[in-house]
Design a protein around this motif. Structure first.
Motif, PDB file in Angstrom:
ATOM      1  N   ARG A   1       0.877  -1.065  -0.099  1.00 32.35           N
ATOM      2  CA  ARG A   1       0.019   0.079  -0.019  1.00 32.35           C
ATOM      3  C   ARG A   1       0.747   1.071   0.022  1.00 32.35           C
ATOM      4  N   ILE A   2       1.998   1.132   0.877  1.00 32.48           N
ATOM      5  CA  ILE A   2       2.830   2.549   0.775  1.00 32.48           C
ATOM      6  C   ILE A   2       3.514   2.741  -0.705  1.00 32.48           C
ATOM      7  N   PHE A   3       4.157   1.664  -1.154  1.00 34.52           N
ATOM      8  CA  PHE A   3       4.350   1.545  -2.463  1.00 34.52           C
ATOM      9  C   PHE A   3       3.498   2.274  -3.464  1.00 34.52           C
ATOM     10  N   THR A   4       2.354   1.548  -3.456  1.00 33.42           N
ATOM     11  CA  THR A   4       1.228   2.199  -4.568  1.00 33.42           C
ATOM     12  C   THR A   4       1.115   3.586  -4.030  1.00 33.42           C
ATOM     13  N   ASP A   5       0.972   4.057  -2.839  1.00 37.32           N
ATOM     14  CA  ASP A   5       0.436   5.337  -2.699  1.00 37.32           C
ATOM     15  C   ASP A   5       1.569   6.314  -2.959  1.00 37.32           C
ATOM     16  N   ASN A   6       2.942   5.971  -2.940  1.00 35.05           N
ATOM     17  CA  ASN A   6       3.808   6.924  -3.270  1.00 35.05           C
ATOM     18  C   ASN A   6       4.244   7.206  -4.561  1.00 35.05           C
ATOM     19  N   THR A   7       3.769   5.957  -5.504  1.00 36.20           N
ATOM     20  CA  THR A   7       4.202   5.876  -6.803  1.00 36.20           C
ATOM     21  C   THR A   7       3.217   5.688  -7.809  1.00 36.20           C
ATOM     22  N   SER A   8       1.916   5.496  -7.276  1.00 34.40           N
ATOM     23  CA  SER A   8       0.619   5.410  -7.993  1.00 34.40           C
ATOM     24  C   SER A   8       0.821   3.847  -8.806  1.00 34.40           C
ATOM     25  N   ILE A   9       1.941   3.166  -8.778  1.00 39.46           N
ATOM     26  CA  ILE A   9       2.140   2.269 -10.039  1.00 39.46           C
ATOM     27  C   ILE A   9       1.150   0.833  -9.298  1.00 39.46           C
ATOM     28  N   GLN A  10       0.481  -0.018 -10.126  1.00 40.17           N
ATOM     29  CA  GLN A  10      -0.419  -0.779  -9.730  1.00 40.17           C
ATOM     30  C   GLN A  10       0.348  -2.211 -10.330  1.00 40.17           C
ATOM     31  N   PHE A  11       0.263  -3.253  -9.618  1.00 40.44           N
ATOM     32  CA  PHE A  11       0.592  -4.530 -10.121  1.00 40.44           C
ATOM     33  C   PHE A  11      -0.493  -5.271 -10.387  1.00 40.44           C
ATOM     34  N   ARG A  12      -1.429  -5.292  -9.930  1.00 38.80           N
ATOM     35  CA  ARG A  12      -2.848  -6.046 -10.587  1.00 38.80           C
ATOM     36  C   ARG A  12      -3.601  -5.488 -11.468  1.00 38.80           C
ATOM     37  N   THR A  13      -3.574  -4.143 -11.974  1.00 42.47           N
ATOM     38  CA  THR A  13      -4.461  -3.618 -12.955  1.00 42.47           C
ATOM     39  C   THR A  13      -3.708  -2.385 -13.310  1.00 42.47           C
TER      40      THR A  13
ATOM     41  N   TRP B   1      -3.096   1.653 -14.049  1.00 48.07           N
ATOM     42  CA  TRP B   1      -3.170   2.979 -13.241  1.00 48.07           C
ATOM     43  C   TRP B   1      -3.021   4.216 -14.068  1.00 48.07           C
ATOM     44  N   PRO B   2      -3.431   5.346 -13.738  1.00 48.98           N
ATOM     45  CA  PRO B   2      -3.892   5.651 -12.408  1.00 48.98           C
ATOM     46  C   PRO B   2      -5.397   5.404 -12.168  1.00 48.98           C
ATOM     47  N   ILE B   3      -5.474   4.741 -11.002  1.00 44.97           N
ATOM     48  CA  ILE B   3      -7.014   4.293 -10.625  1.00 44.97           C
ATOM     49  C   ILE B   3      -7.780   5.455 -10.301  1.00 44.97           C
ATOM     50  N   ALA B   4      -7.136   6.231  -9.392  1.00 41.37           N
ATOM     51  CA  ALA B   4      -7.602   7.631  -9.173  1.00 41.37           C
ATOM     52  C   ALA B   4      -6.635   8.671  -8.980  1.00 41.37           C
ATOM     53  N   THR B   5      -6.984   9.860  -8.969  1.00 37.25           N
ATOM     54  CA  THR B   5      -5.939  10.999  -8.894  1.00 37.25           C
ATOM     55  C   THR B   5      -6.396  11.778  -7.954  1.00 37.25           C
TER      56      THR B   5
ATOM     57  N   PRO C   1       0.017  15.744 -15.445  1.00 35.07           N
ATOM     58  CA  PRO C   1       0.759  16.771 -16.580  1.00 35.07           C
ATOM     59  C   PRO C   1       0.375  16.010 -17.934  1.00 35.07           C
ATOM     60  N   ILE C   2       0.213  14.614 -17.838  1.00 37.46           N
ATOM     61  CA  ILE C   2      -0.079  13.981 -18.992  1.00 37.46           C
ATOM     62  C   ILE C   2      -1.181  12.888 -18.760  1.00 37.46           C
ATOM     63  N   LYS C   3      -2.192  12.949 -19.407  1.00 33.80           N
ATOM     64  CA  LYS C   3      -3.352  12.045 -19.040  1.00 33.80           C
ATOM     65  C   LYS C   3      -2.740  10.742 -19.681  1.00 33.80           C
ATOM     66  N   PHE C   4      -2.877   9.539 -18.698  1.00 28.88           N
ATOM     67  CA  PHE C   4      -2.389   8.338 -19.159  1.00 28.88           C
ATOM     68  C   PHE C   4      -3.007   7.350 -18.626  1.00 28.88           C
ATOM     69  N   SER C   5      -2.975   5.964 -19.301  1.00 29.38           N
ATOM     70  CA  SER C   5      -3.248   4.632 -18.669  1.00 29.38           C
ATOM     71  C   SER C   5      -2.176   3.663 -18.868  1.00 29.38           C
ATOM     72  N   ALA C   6      -1.560   3.011 -17.904  1.00 22.88           N
ATOM     73  CA  ALA C   6      -0.482   2.199 -18.025  1.00 22.88           C
ATOM     74  C   ALA C   6      -0.710   0.750 -17.400  1.00 22.88           C
ATOM     75  N   ARG C   7      -0.263  -0.216 -17.752  1.00 20.31           N
ATOM     76  CA  ARG C   7      -0.522  -1.564 -16.960  1.00 20.31           C
ATOM     77  C   ARG C   7       0.672  -2.329 -17.421  1.00 20.31           C
ATOM     78  N   LEU C   8       1.456  -2.906 -16.321  1.00 17.96           N
ATOM     79  CA  LEU C   8       2.802  -3.796 -16.343  1.00 17.96           C
ATOM     80  C   LEU C   8       2.200  -5.219 -17.090  1.00 17.96           C
ATOM     81  N   SER C   9       3.249  -5.666 -17.679  1.00 17.84           N
ATOM     82  CA  SER C   9       2.951  -6.984 -18.408  1.00 17.84           C
ATOM     83  C   SER C   9       2.671  -7.948 -17.327  1.00 17.84           C
TER      84      SER C   9
END
Length: 438
Positions: free
Chosen positions: A314-326, A328-332, A338-346
């Motif tokens: 939870r600390i990692f996600t709160d500080n970086t916004s990076i998600q492992f399950r789905t 991101w960004p889930i909520a802003t 600065p740039i609107k985006f959606s990202a997902r790790l493989s």
């Protein structure tokens, strides 16, 4: 996507993202084209990205920037700009990444608004196989130069939706109505990033554009440097097995705009850490072992403790916004990105090929095995440790670790196949194992 780091860069030249034969970079430098001063409309202005030639030689805008207000935005806003890349690179066989528009069609002009200067808005008409990502403004009622903007090859973008309204000329007195809108990228597929270039789309009305106005975002894969996997442990005798194997590292490279970093201001990341590295280090760790010195198979049972710590995750996600399950960004939380985006790790990088729900639990796993006679058997579990690093190598947030119930490895000695089959069973099958043990 790869980083364009194989050539020494001039002092001010900035690292680019490379997507096949397309180079993508970002600028915070703009030139005001037109604003609503003098009209009765609410304050609004249109700016053109003007990347410095020494920092970004050969880069072009994908459209202009629309803003609410008359304030100077230089150094405060950021937009993507593009350049034709290596003609020998992957994807070049599909054609050039960029093209000038064939022409423009007028969307709006300010006739009758009373503004201090004339202004108009134009939609680029792309060649076949290319799309326009944004509109272009003019400080008169004439068409902009065909060199004012570039269109992008269609396979390098993804269809998107119309976002929030930026500005409209309501009350201006102009003979035509006009409203400018942002672009919202769709949810990213695994291993990809979709992001808006920062341009605007618009229509000659005050209503939100529907299907008659196309919206697009840039798309790229998250580059993954996959080194050879960790070598599995090998037993060479009946002595105690090694506690762990050698380490192997994989690296996912994530652009600055997709990482939250409290140590740097949003645009400061662009110059100080344009790329972040999310490193995953794997190793096999011993769960337990059994040495069967008897004359028939023997039942063994061990507990594989999960290393996942929900609090650290939870600390990692709160500080970086990076998600492992789905994605991101889930909520802003009301923040303006600065740039609107959606990202997902493989899925291979996050180890979620079979299920993402295992990132939600830290429960231990029971492992049982039937060890044949005169054998030693060791059970190992693959552990992954994730660390996010800035360009200078400093760490962001905390390290997190992950294991799941699918990544076990059995090592035995002697290695020859015995007439009795060595097997591991999940905890649910313990009773069956006991009943069938020889």
């Amino acid at each position: 996507m790869n980083t364009n780091d194989d050539v020494a860069l001039p002092a001010r030249q900035m690292e680019s993202l490379k997507v096949e034969n397309l180079l993508i970079n970002f600028t915070t430098e703009f030139h005001r084209i037109w604003d609503s001063k003098g009209s009765k409309a609410k304050p609004g202005a249109f700016w053109r990205p003007t990347p410095a030639p020494d920092a970004l030689p050969g880069f072009f805008p994908l459209g202009d920037l629309a803003v609410s207000g008359h304030d100077n935005i230089n150094g405060k806003r950021v937009m993507a700009v593009v350049c034709e890349g290596d003609p020998q690179s992957e994807g070049a066989t599909k054609g050039k990444a960029l093209s000038r528009p064939n022409d423009y069609e007028q969307v709006w002009k300010d006739s009758g608004s009373g503004s201090r200067t004339d202004g108009s808005i134009w939609r680029p008409i792309p060649p076949d196989g290319y799309v326009a990502l944004g509109l272009v403004s003019s400080n008169n009622h004439e068409k902009p130069s065909l060199n004012a903007v570039r269109c992008v090859r269609a396979d390098l973008v993804i269809a998107s939706s119309v976002g929030d309204e930026i500005w409209d000329d309501r009350g201006s007195g102009a003979k035509q109505n006009f409203s400018a809108w942002s672009t919202d990228p769709p949810a990213a597929a695994a291993g990809e990033i979709y992001f808006a270039s920062g341009t605007f789309i618009g229509a000659a009305s005050f209503s939100k554009p529907a299907t008659h106005v196309a919206a697009y975002s840039l798309r790229m894969q998250i580059p993954l440097q996959a080194n050879p996997p960790s070598e599995v442990p090998v037993l060479t005798g009946f002595s105690a097995p090694p506690h762990e194997s050698s380490e192997a590292t994989q690296v996912a490279t994530i652009p600055w705009f997709a990482v939250e970093d409290d140590a740097l201001e949003p645009i400061e990341k662009l110059t100080r850490s344009p790329l972040y590295q999310l490193e995953r280090t794997d190793k096999y760790v011993l769960v337990g072992y059994g040495h069967n010195t008897g004359t028939k198979g023997k039942f063994f049972r061990w507990t594989a403790h999960r290393v996942l710590n929900p609090t650290l995750l939870r600390i990692f996600t709160d500080n970086t916004s990076i998600q492992f399950r789905t994605e991101w960004p889930i909520a802003t939380s009301g923040r303006v990105l600065p740039i609107k985006f959606s990202a997902r790790l493989s899925k291979s990088f996050t180890r979620t090929e079979t299920s993402s729900s295992r990132w939600m639990t830290s429960k231990s796993v029971e492992v049982v095995a039937i060890v044949p006679k005169n054998k030693i058997l060791a059970v190992y579990q693959l552990q992954s440790h994730y660390e996010l690093l800035r360009k200078d190598g400093t760490q962001v947030a905390v390290n997190i670790a992950y294991t799941d119930s699918d990544s076990f490895y059995l090592a035995e000695y002697p290695p020859e196949v015995d007439s009795e089959t060595t097997a591991t069973l999940p905890v649910a099958d313990i009773s069956a194992a006991i009943n069938t043990a020889p």
